[in-house]
Motif scaffolding. Structure first.
Motif, PDB file in Angstrom:
ATOM      1  N   LYS A   9      28.101  -5.529  72.019  1.00 25.67           N
ATOM      2  CA  LYS A   9      27.007  -6.468  71.729  1.00 25.67           C
ATOM      3  C   LYS A   9      27.057  -7.662  72.683  1.00 25.67           C
ATOM      4  N   LYS A  10      28.267  -8.132  72.955  1.00 30.33           N
ATOM      5  CA  LYS A  10      28.427  -9.256  73.896  1.00 30.33           C
ATOM      6  C   LYS A  10      27.877  -8.854  75.271  1.00 30.33           C
ATOM      7  N   ASP A  11      28.301  -7.655  75.728  1.00 30.03           N
ATOM      8  CA  ASP A  11      27.857  -7.204  77.055  1.00 30.03           C
ATOM      9  C   ASP A  11      26.342  -7.010  77.094  1.00 30.03           C
ATOM     10  N   ALA A  12      25.809  -6.464  76.016  1.00 32.65           N
ATOM     11  CA  ALA A  12      24.360  -6.224  75.963  1.00 32.65           C
ATOM     12  C   ALA A  12      23.602  -7.551  76.098  1.00 32.65           C
ATOM     13  N   TRP A  13      24.117  -8.565  75.417  1.00 28.63           N
ATOM     14  CA  TRP A  13      23.439  -9.870  75.467  1.00 28.63           C
ATOM     15  C   TRP A  13      23.616 -10.529  76.829  1.00 28.63           C
ATOM     16  N   GLN A  14      24.843 -10.467  77.353  1.00 30.25           N
ATOM     17  CA  GLN A  14      25.115 -11.105  78.642  1.00 30.25           C
ATOM     18  C   GLN A  14      24.370 -10.423  79.792  1.00 30.25           C
ATOM     19  N   GLN A  15      24.194  -9.100  79.687  1.00 31.82           N
ATOM     20  CA  GLN A  15      23.537  -8.360  80.779  1.00 31.82           C
ATOM     21  C   GLN A  15      22.103  -7.962  80.419  1.00 31.82           C
ATOM     22  N   ARG A  16      21.483  -8.727  79.535  1.00 37.97           N
ATOM     23  CA  ARG A  16      20.182  -8.309  79.014  1.00 37.97           C
ATOM     24  C   ARG A  16      19.122  -8.175  80.108  1.00 37.97           C
ATOM     25  N   TYR A  17      19.203  -9.009  81.133  1.00 42.71           N
ATOM     26  CA  TYR A  17      18.178  -8.936  82.187  1.00 42.71           C
ATOM     27  C   TYR A  17      18.353  -7.673  83.029  1.00 42.71           C
ATOM     28  N   LEU A  18      19.627  -7.324  83.293  1.00 44.90           N
ATOM     29  CA  LEU A  18      19.872  -6.087  84.045  1.00 44.90           C
ATOM     30  C   LEU A  18      19.465  -4.866  83.234  1.00 44.90           C
ATOM     31  N   ILE A  19      19.761  -4.915  81.932  1.00 40.99           N
ATOM     32  CA  ILE A  19      19.388  -3.782  81.066  1.00 40.99           C
ATOM     33  C   ILE A  19      17.866  -3.633  81.052  1.00 40.99           C
ATOM     34  N   ALA A  20      17.181  -4.761  80.962  1.00 41.47           N
ATOM     35  CA  ALA A  20      15.713  -4.711  80.976  1.00 41.47           C
ATOM     36  C   ALA A  20      15.212  -4.098  82.283  1.00 41.47           C
ATOM     37  N   ALA A  21      15.875  -4.453  83.386  1.00 41.33           N
ATOM     38  CA  ALA A  21      15.471  -3.898  84.690  1.00 41.33           C
ATOM     39  C   ALA A  21      15.712  -2.396  84.733  1.00 41.33           C
ATOM     40  N   ILE A  22      16.827  -1.951  84.152  1.00 43.04           N
ATOM     41  CA  ILE A  22      17.118  -0.502  84.118  1.00 43.04           C
ATOM     42  C   ILE A  22      16.047   0.233  83.320  1.00 43.04           C
ATOM     43  N   VAL A  23      15.760  -0.305  82.148  1.00 45.42           N
ATOM     44  CA  VAL A  23      14.757   0.342  81.277  1.00 45.42           C
ATOM     45  C   VAL A  23      13.389   0.370  81.969  1.00 45.42           C
ATOM     46  N   LEU A  24      13.050  -0.729  82.623  1.00 47.32           N
ATOM     47  CA  LEU A  24      11.746  -0.806  83.295  1.00 47.32           C
ATOM     48  C   LEU A  24      11.634   0.210  84.436  1.00 47.32           C
ATOM     49  N   THR A  25      12.686   0.284  85.267  1.00 48.53           N
ATOM     50  CA  THR A  25      12.619   1.227  86.397  1.00 48.53           C
ATOM     51  C   THR A  25      12.623   2.668  85.897  1.00 48.53           C
ATOM     52  N   ALA A  26      13.389   2.937  84.827  1.00 45.44           N
ATOM     53  CA  ALA A  26      13.400   4.299  84.261  1.00 45.44           C
ATOM     54  C   ALA A  26      12.013   4.643  83.709  1.00 45.44           C
ATOM     55  N   ALA A  27      11.395   3.645  83.042  1.00 49.25           N
ATOM     56  CA  ALA A  27      10.054   3.872  82.496  1.00 49.25           C
ATOM     57  C   ALA A  27       9.047   4.101  83.620  1.00 49.25           C
ATOM     58  N   LEU A  28       9.208   3.354  84.699  1.00 49.87           N
ATOM     59  CA  LEU A  28       8.315   3.522  85.846  1.00 49.87           C
ATOM     60  C   LEU A  28       8.471   4.917  86.449  1.00 49.87           C
ATOM     61  N   LEU A  29       9.719   5.366  86.535  1.00 48.67           N
ATOM     62  CA  LEU A  29       9.980   6.719  87.047  1.00 48.67           C
ATOM     63  C   LEU A  29       9.304   7.769  86.166  1.00 48.67           C
ATOM     64  N   ALA A  30       9.468   7.604  84.860  1.00 50.77           N
ATOM     65  CA  ALA A  30       8.864   8.556  83.922  1.00 50.77           C
ATOM     66  C   ALA A  30       7.348   8.544  84.068  1.00 50.77           C
ATOM     67  N   LEU A  31       6.808   7.338  84.191  1.00 52.82           N
ATOM     68  CA  LEU A  31       5.357   7.191  84.304  1.00 52.82           C
ATOM     69  C   LEU A  31       4.826   7.875  85.563  1.00 52.82           C
ATOM     70  N   LEU A  32       5.545   7.700  86.657  1.00 50.37           N
ATOM     71  CA  LEU A  32       5.111   8.288  87.919  1.00 50.37           C
ATOM     72  C   LEU A  32       5.187   9.813  87.894  1.00 50.37           C
ATOM     73  N   ASN A  33       6.149  10.316  87.113  1.00 44.28           N
ATOM     74  CA  ASN A  33       6.347  11.767  87.091  1.00 44.28           C
ATOM     75  C   ASN A  33       5.709  12.444  85.887  1.00 44.28           C
ATOM     76  N   ILE A  34       4.972  11.659  85.126  1.00 42.47           N
ATOM     77  CA  ILE A  34       4.546  12.152  83.827  1.00 42.47           C
ATOM     78  C   ILE A  34       3.619  13.368  83.955  1.00 42.47           C
ATOM     79  N   ARG A  35       2.826  13.388  85.017  1.00 43.29           N
ATOM     80  CA  ARG A  35       1.971  14.556  85.214  1.00 43.29           C
ATOM     81  C   ARG A  35       2.322  15.184  86.556  1.00 43.29           C
ATOM     82  N   ILE A  36       3.570  15.482  86.699  1.00 50.16           N
ATOM     83  CA  ILE A  36       4.045  15.948  87.996  1.00 50.16           C
ATOM     84  C   ILE A  36       3.372  17.261  88.409  1.00 50.16           C
ATOM     85  N   SER A  37       3.079  18.059  87.417  1.00 49.29           N
ATOM     86  CA  SER A  37       2.481  19.356  87.759  1.00 49.29           C
ATOM     87  C   SER A  37       1.067  19.191  88.306  1.00 49.29           C
TER      88      SER A  37
END
Lengths: 514, 298
Positions: A9-37
């Motif tokens: 919990k401490k790490d999650a709070w201390q690194q919250r901005y990095l975690i948000a960046a990870i989630v955002l980039t992963a979401a962006l990746l998913a979004l870009l590939n969502i209709r890959i076919s």
């Protein structure tokens, strides 16, 4: 466990901005590939745009997650003696568990979710493809998460970590070049096995280093181990993969039970027979077999090609009903004559199966043949045994087919007729297409792994969770490709039953060369 | 009284250099022990070895009865360690720092925590990286004293702090002096002198002496002898340090002062001695004299 979660919990709070960046980039990746076919039917320029954005998103994701892992490990640093936590009652095991959970939750889970989203939206059931999903995630972890964590555990700050990453990469490239020049170059058939071994060794070495640091904090030993590990990771699997696989084969109890009765003969007279026959033991497709071949003597001159060519018929026997055998060879063989050694060109003639026309052809330099001494040729070849193929058909024009083996296949017409099959992670079977127009005609289907792009683009760093088999045909009627109406494409998929590597030693007496 | 800390033949090498070289040290429970010595004498290394922060020592070192290389969470729950070189979690606020460490200590005392916060006037919502050096030291101390540690180890806690902050830190320490053993390494000898019960002098990794502060004060004297002719004889007693002459005066530091004995010894060395004056020495002067003497010998 209470303390472990407290640290998480401490790490999650201390690194919250990095975690948000990870989630955002992963979401962006998913979004870009969502209709890959559906990308397949877009103009190339639009796809290029998608890929460029996807590439940036992926690099961003890789960098942000690596930064997160580095900061996470170094927030309770292991390499120095001045970190605030060192004199606190924090067991190394609790810290290790907490960091592992944090990496799992904030890096691995987004990776899994990204892949699962892409698969589901593109109509692939997670239940059918979870082994690929897990192995791909494990590869991702072994490739950059664990090495970053290992490096972070032996460095004191992000500057040292960054320097370590750069130096480590340069060292890896250097060792790879060195190993490539002097060592074993994995043949295409076994490159996946060597790659898997490399990734597995890399992951294990990195994991061991991280655990060692959390339990002992002996940084000097860990740094030496990291350097040695890097050399082993880069050079080791290439050098030792065949021997390792052979050794593992001898202790695998099930290997003998599945042995197909496949035999090879290097003989000019025809049928394989005892003495000249090198019987090989089959293995599961990903393993290597290296047996000592029987010697073939008194190879006659090849009258058709002249003295500079030695042709050795290769006969394959023992294939089951409908099975095929594909032969591939390295480009060169080693020749020694009168104490002189050189490399000569090696070719293979013939197609799959046990055709009489199959042969290994050695192109010899005329100078060699002027030496009045026996000639010894050493070479090796590879044979892949395929099972009887399964066949699936779809209309050539605007067709669509979805099976487990072929994945999702589609065809459409632009300036050409395009055929594309997409399957999660990899094609587990060999796949080929046959066009039924005017009699069966093979299609040139190129198979791309998940790390490659089928589209004619420049280097693409975005590893899609889908592998592709891509082909194209010219069309006369640009609008509709009328000439393909009422035809179909048959996809043949056949499992790989076994792979073989066979040494060949040929001795040609001096008199046979005169 | 049992020993809170004990070492014998303790050695810690970095390559060929021995930072601690055969250290024999005993610190009784309940004492306030000041470890003094020049930079590089091996003080910080000794403290880190004792708490198992620094690995790879030779010999014997024990902390609260446990061999240092085996000191783990169980022992560290009873120990406070604060060092001026400690790297703090810069991104945490003071409140977050306290909240993070609280669950690790079964004896964490919320009331004590509040007392310390009040005493130090710490801004709870401020990140550590935005605090002054003194405030950071206070935050480290607050998070280390709130659980009533049995042993408090402080490595140069007063370095770079203004007198006001030093006083506040000393006040907090004195509050704990009755319930804990305190081991403090410091250059701020004036502060230490005010509350240390024992003192040890470390030089080049070796312990030159270790004794009660009162004994040390009695043993050391600055001596001034008025003589007819101030010529130093070639051989002087070894317990006289830093002998100097100026016109008709000889000065030195007596390290074995016992009143009448000194007078007799002075007369035997300087038969023309007319007047002998002795002055007690503060710890700082003793330290300087020892350090200078050590350098001259080297």
């Amino acid at each position: 466990m209470r303390l472990v979660w407290h640290i998480v919990k401490k790490d999650a709070w201390q690194q919250r901005y990095l975690i948000a960046a990870i989630v955002l980039t992963a979401a962006l990746l998913a979004l870009l590939n969502i209709r890959i076919s559906s990308w397949a039917s877009l103009p190339v320029e639009a796809v290029r745009q998608y890929f460029a954005t996807g590439g940036v998103a992926f690099l961003g994701f890789a960098m942000v997650s690596a930064l997160f892992v580095g900061v996470l490990v170094q927030s309770e640093g292991l390499a120095g003696v001045n970190d605030h936590w060192l004199a606190r009652p924090v067991p190394g095991s609790a810290l290790l568990q907490a960091k592992a959970i944090a990496v799992l939750l904030f890096v691995v889970v987004p990776i899994v979710l990204f892949q699962a989203t892409v698969l589901m939206v593109n109509g692939f059931a997670i239940g059918d493809h979870w082994p690929g999903l897990l192995s791909r995630t494990a590869v991702t972890a072994a490739l950059w998460i664990l090495p970053t964590a290992a490096l972070a555990s032996v460095t004191r700050n992000w500057q040292q970590l960054a320097a370590g990453l750069v130096c480590g990469s340069m060292l890896a490239i250097g060792v790879a070049v060195f190993a490539e020049g002097f060592g074993y170059e994995a043949p295409e058939q076994f490159s996946a096995a060597v790659q898997n071994a490399t990734v597995a060794v890399e992951g294990c070495v990195a994991l061991a280093l991280v655990a060692w640091q959390y339990f002992t904090r002996r940084v000097r030993i860990a740094r030496v181990a990291a350097a040695v590990g890097l050399v082993v990771i880069v050079g080791g699997p290439r050098q030792f993969a065949p021997s390792l696989f052979s050794a593992s084969r001898s202790v695998a109890p099930s290997a003998g039970a599945k042995t197909p009765n496949l035999r090879f003969a290097l003989d000019q007279s025809g049928a394989p027979r005892g003495g000249d026959v090198a019987r090989l033991t089959a293995r599961s497709p990903d393993r290597i077999v290296r047996d000592t071949a029987g010697r073939v003597r008194h190879i006659p001159k090849d009258d058709r090609s002249g003295l500079e060519t030695v042709t050795v018929p290769l006969l394959i026997d023992g294939l089951g009903e409908g099975q095929t055998a594909a032969v591939s060879i390295p480009s060169e063989a080693e020749v020694s004559i009168g104490g002189r050694k050189s490399n000569v060109r090696l070719r293979f003639t013939g197609g799959p199966g046990s055709s009489d026309a199959s042969a290994l052809v050695f192109d010899l330099d005329r100078d060699l043949l002027r030496i009045d001494a026996p000639m010894n040729i050493r070479a090796h070849f590879y044979v892949t045994q395929h099972a009887s193929p399964k066949r699936y058909a779809m209309p050539t024009l605007n067709g669509s087919l979805r099976t487990f083996e072929t994945g999702h296949c589609q065809s459409w017409v632009t300036e050409r007729l395009h055929i594309l099959c997409q399957r999660p992670y990899e094609f587990t079977s060999s796949i080929r297409g046959i066009l039924t127009r005017g009699g069966p005609r093979p299609l040139n289907l190129q198979v791309f792994s998940e790390y490659q792009a089928a589209w004619p683009l420049i280097f693409d760093p975005l590893p899609l969770p889908l592998a592709q088999a891509w082909g194209g045909l010219s069309v006369r009627n640009l609008d509709r490709g009328e000439e393909y109406r009422d035809t179909s494409i048959v996809f043949e998929v056949s499992d790989v039953l076994a792979r073989f590597e066979q040494d060949v030693a040929i001795e040609i007496p001096a008199r046979a060369l005169r | 009284m049992s020993d809170a800390i004990e070492t014998s033949g303790l050695r810690m090498r970095f390559g060929k250099h021995a930072a601690v070289d055969g250290l024999d040290l005993k610190i009784s429970a309940g004492s306030v022990y000041a470890l003094i010595g020049s930079n590089g004498a091996g003080k910080s290394t000794t403290l880190k070895v004792l708490t198992n922060i620094q690995k790879g020592y030779e010999g014997h070192a024990a902390l609260l009865g446990v061999e240092s290389r085996r000191v783990g969470a169980k022992e560290l729950e009873r120990v406070a360690y604060v060092s001026e070189s400690q790297e703090m979690p810069e991104g945490m606020t003071v409140a977050e720092l306290l909240a993070f460490w609280r669950p690790f200590y079964r004896r964490w005392d919320a009331a004590r925590e509040k007392e310390l916060l009040d005493l130090f006037r710490l801004p709870l919502d401020r990140k550590l990286k935005h605090l002054s050096r003194g405030m950071r030291m206070k935050a480290a101390l607050a998070s280390s004293l709130a659980y009533h540690p049995e042993l408090i180890i402080l490595d140069e806690p007063f370095t770079g702090l203004d007198p006001l902050v030093r006083d506040e830190l000393v006040e907090a320490l004195l509050d704990h002096a009755s319930e804990a053993t305190i081991l403090i390494s410091s250059h701020d000898l004036a502060e230490i002198e005010s509350f240390a019960s024992h003192v040890g002098f470390l030089e080049e990794g070796k312990l030159r002496f270790s004794e009660e502060m009162s004994g040390l004060s009695q043993r050391f004297r600055e001596v001034e002898v008025t003589v007819d002719q101030a010529d130093l004889p070639s051989a002087l007693p070894k317990h006289w340090l830093l002998p100097q002459t100026a016109s008709a005066v000889v000065r030195f530091v007596e390290t074995q002062f016992d009143g009448a004995g000194l007078e007799a010894e002075v007369h035997s060395v300087f038969p023309s001695a007319r007047h002998i004056e002795t002055r007690p020495m503060p710890l700082r002067s003793i330290f300087v004299a020892l350090a200078k003497a050590g350098r001259e010998t080297a």
